[in-house]
Design an enzyme around this catalytic site. Structure first.
Site, short mmCIF file in Angstrom:
data_model
loop_
_atom_site.label_atom_id
_atom_site.label_comp_id
_atom_site.label_asym_id
_atom_site.label_seq_id
_atom_site.Cartn_x
_atom_site.Cartn_y
_atom_site.Cartn_z
N GLY A 32 4.82 -14.72 -5.25
CA GLY A 32 4.89 -14.25 -6.64
C GLY A 32 6.30 -14.21 -7.20
O GLY A 32 7.12 -15.11 -6.97
N ASP A 79 8.72 -2.64 5.18
CA ASP A 79 7.79 -1.84 4.37
C ASP A 79 8.68 -0.96 3.48
O ASP A 79 9.38 -0.07 3.98
CB ASP A 79 6.92 -0.98 5.29
CG ASP A 79 6.00 -0.06 4.50
OD1 ASP A 79 6.16 0.06 3.26
OD2 ASP A 79 5.11 0.56 5.11
N ASN A 106 11.89 -5.59 -6.09
CA ASN A 106 10.78 -6.26 -6.77
C ASN A 106 9.41 -5.89 -6.20
O ASN A 106 8.42 -5.94 -6.93
CB ASN A 106 11.00 -7.78 -6.66
CG ASN A 106 9.75 -8.57 -6.91
OD1 ASN A 106 9.34 -8.79 -8.04
ND2 ASN A 106 9.08 -8.99 -5.83
N TYR A 171 0.08 3.44 -12.31
CA TYR A 171 1.05 2.35 -12.55
C TYR A 171 2.01 2.72 -13.68
O TYR A 171 3.21 2.54 -13.57
CB TYR A 171 0.27 1.07 -12.86
CG TYR A 171 1.09 -0.21 -12.76
CD1 TYR A 171 1.59 -0.65 -11.53
CD2 TYR A 171 1.34 -0.99 -13.88
CE1 TYR A 171 2.31 -1.84 -11.44
CE2 TYR A 171 2.06 -2.17 -13.81
CZ TYR A 171 2.54 -2.59 -12.58
OH TYR A 171 3.26 -3.76 -12.50
N LYS A 175 5.98 3.06 -12.92
CA LYS A 175 6.92 2.10 -13.51
C LYS A 175 7.83 2.77 -14.55
O LYS A 175 8.97 2.35 -14.74
CB LYS A 175 6.14 0.93 -14.14
CG LYS A 175 5.47 0.03 -13.10
CD LYS A 175 6.49 -0.62 -12.17
CE LYS A 175 5.87 -1.68 -11.26
NZ LYS A 175 6.86 -2.32 -10.38
N THR A 208 0.96 -14.69 -11.30
CA THR A 208 1.26 -14.56 -9.86
C THR A 208 -0.03 -14.10 -9.16
O THR A 208 -1.01 -13.75 -9.83
CB THR A 208 2.35 -13.50 -9.59
OG1 THR A 208 1.78 -12.20 -9.82
CG2 THR A 208 3.57 -13.70 -10.45
N PRO A 209 0.01 -14.00 -7.82
CA PRO A 209 -1.20 -13.52 -7.12
C PRO A 209 -1.65 -12.12 -7.54
O PRO A 209 -2.78 -11.74 -7.26
CB PRO A 209 -0.77 -13.55 -5.65
CG PRO A 209 0.27 -14.62 -5.57
CD PRO A 209 1.02 -14.52 -6.87
P1 NAI Z 1 2.45 -9.99 -5.87
O1 NAI Z 1 1.32 -9.10 -5.47
O2 NAI Z 1 2.20 -11.44 -6.03
O3 NAI Z 1 3.67 -9.81 -4.85
C1 NAI Z 1 4.09 -8.55 -4.43
C2 NAI Z 1 4.77 -8.68 -3.07
O4 NAI Z 1 5.17 -7.38 -2.66
C3 NAI Z 1 3.84 -9.23 -1.98
O5 NAI Z 1 4.48 -10.26 -1.27
C4 NAI Z 1 3.56 -8.03 -1.11
O6 NAI Z 1 3.33 -8.35 0.27
C5 NAI Z 1 4.82 -7.21 -1.30
N1 NAI Z 1 4.61 -5.80 -0.97
C6 NAI Z 1 3.57 -5.01 -1.34
N2 NAI Z 1 3.70 -3.79 -0.76
C7 NAI Z 1 4.85 -3.82 -0.03
C8 NAI Z 1 5.51 -2.88 0.80
N3 NAI Z 1 5.02 -1.64 1.03
N4 NAI Z 1 6.67 -3.25 1.39
C9 NAI Z 1 7.18 -4.48 1.20
N5 NAI Z 1 6.59 -5.43 0.44
C10 NAI Z 1 5.43 -5.10 -0.16
O7 NAI Z 1 3.02 -9.35 -7.21
P2 NAI Z 1 4.03 -9.94 -8.31
O8 NAI Z 1 3.25 -10.31 -9.50
O9 NAI Z 1 4.93 -10.94 -7.70
O10 NAI Z 1 4.81 -8.61 -8.68
C11 NAI Z 1 6.14 -8.34 -8.29
C12 NAI Z 1 6.61 -7.11 -9.05
O11 NAI Z 1 6.55 -7.35 -10.45
C13 NAI Z 1 5.79 -5.84 -8.79
O12 NAI Z 1 6.65 -4.73 -8.75
C14 NAI Z 1 4.89 -5.77 -10.02
O13 NAI Z 1 4.46 -4.47 -10.28
C15 NAI Z 1 5.83 -6.30 -11.09
N6 NAI Z 1 5.18 -6.82 -12.27
C16 NAI Z 1 4.34 -7.90 -12.19
C17 NAI Z 1 3.73 -8.40 -13.35
C18 NAI Z 1 2.77 -9.55 -13.30
O14 NAI Z 1 2.03 -9.72 -14.26
N7 NAI Z 1 2.76 -10.37 -12.26
C19 NAI Z 1 3.98 -7.77 -14.66
C20 NAI Z 1 4.91 -6.67 -14.61
C21 NAI Z 1 5.48 -6.22 -13.46
#
Ligand code: NAI
Length: 273
Positions: A32, A79, A106, A171, A175, A208-209
């Site tokens: 992502g 983690d 992130n 959330y 955030k 993203t996923p």
């Molecule tokens: P995603 O679910 O594709 O990736 C998140 C990553 O964080 C994954 O690789 C996962 O294994 C890792 N992760 C989860 N829990 C963890 C932990 N306890 N320790 C270490 N790693 C951990 O999500 P995405 O879309 O890439 O999101 C990234 C950030 O952006 C997040 O903080 C999300 O809340 C934020 N965000 C995403 C949006 C979207 O629409 N995709 C919009 C606004 C914010």
């Protein structure tokens, strides 16, 4: 000569070195946005430690980026809710890269339920992964980063940290915490004269996923869900991971040397309404 100019332009296009020589740590880097950010920083000249709880996916991503930019990235399981793992992985990063001056907090999880529907354990989990993680990351990275300044911390909040929804109580809360925490960190670093800046980013729906998680909560097919989300955005589309990666690149680089304690919205205009 034409060929030479073209070649220079070509090289510039592939690699303009906006974060040349920088040393970065990115959480949630396995997929992502974290993956796109790590790729962008490596492409623009930084060394990057990729940290994630999903070690299998993390290895794949490390290999993928290193294939294109050999020796630029290293990976380590983290983690982000573990205080001890933060300390160990930051020490690993300092040793592997010879320092640390960019931190991108992130990693995060999404959650979509209302105050009445949400179990307390779920609320606490979201707070831990989305907010406590940023506290721990900043707390333990700053003492290292101040030795390799100028430095930059970029914390991933969300447009949901600024605008609430009826069905995202955990959330929204988590955030919003990241948003103001970033300002407090920025002011502390400025007051101490550390030359470390700290800013938050606020994306809206990005492809993203994490969207898969929303799919599980709806009855729609992926393309239908994306179209439905796009309708809420003035620019009439959801974002690409690189839309966020470019924002992080700017905030991570010295181009933004006068920018701290600010929030950058990457939301196609949603918050302007
Ligand atoms: P995603 O679910 O594709 O990736 C998140 C990553 O964080 C994954 O690789 C996962 O294994 C890792 N992760 C989860 N829990 C963890 C932990 N306890 N320790 C270490 N790693 C951990 O999500 P995405 O879309 O890439 O999101 C990234 C950030 O952006 C997040 O903080 C999300 O809340 C934020 N965000 C995403 C949006 C979207 O629409 N995709 C919009 C606004 C914010």
């Amino acid at each position: 000569n034409y060929k030479k100019i073209n070649k220079d332009l070509g090289d510039q296009k592939n690699m303009s070195g906006r974060v040349n020589g920088k040393m970065a740590f990115v959480t949630g880097a396995a997929q992502g946005l974290g993956e796109a950010i790590s790729y962008m920083l490596a492409k623009e000249g930084a060394k990057v430690v990729l940290a994630d709880i999903n070690s299998e996916k993390l290895k794949e991503t490390e290999e993928k980026i290193n294939n294109e930019f050999p020796g630029k990235v290293f990976s380590i399981k983290l983690d982000v809710t573990s205080e001890q793992e933060w300390q160990d992985t930051l020490a690993f990063a300092e040793e592997k890269m010879g320092g640390l001056n960019i931190l991108v907090n992130n990693a995060g999880i999404g959650e979509g339920s209302s105050i009445e529907e949400t179990d307390y354990e779920i609320f606490q989990k979201v707070m831990k992964v989305d907010t406590d993680s940023v506290f721990l990351g900043c707390k333990y990275a700053i003492p290292i980063m101040k030795n390799y300044s100028p430095g930059s911390i970029v914390n991933t909040s969300s447009i949901a940290g600024l605008i609430a929804g009826h069905n995202m109580v955990s959330y929204n809360t988590a955030k919003a915490g990241v948003w103001l925490m970033s300002k407090s960190v920025a002011l502390h670093c400025a007051r101490q004269g550390y030359k470390i800046r700290c800013n938050s980013i606020h994306p809206t729906f990005i492809d993203t996923p994490i969207i898969e998680g929303m799919l599980n909560r709806s009855n729609l097919k992926k393309e239908e869900l994306k179209a439905k989300l796009a309708k809420q955005v003035p620019l009439n589309t959801i974002g690409d991971p690189d839309d966020v990666a470019y924002a992080v690149l700017y905030l991570a680089s010295d181009e933004s040397k006068f920018v701290t304690g600010s929030e950058l919205k990457i939301d196609g205009g949603i918050s302007a309404m």
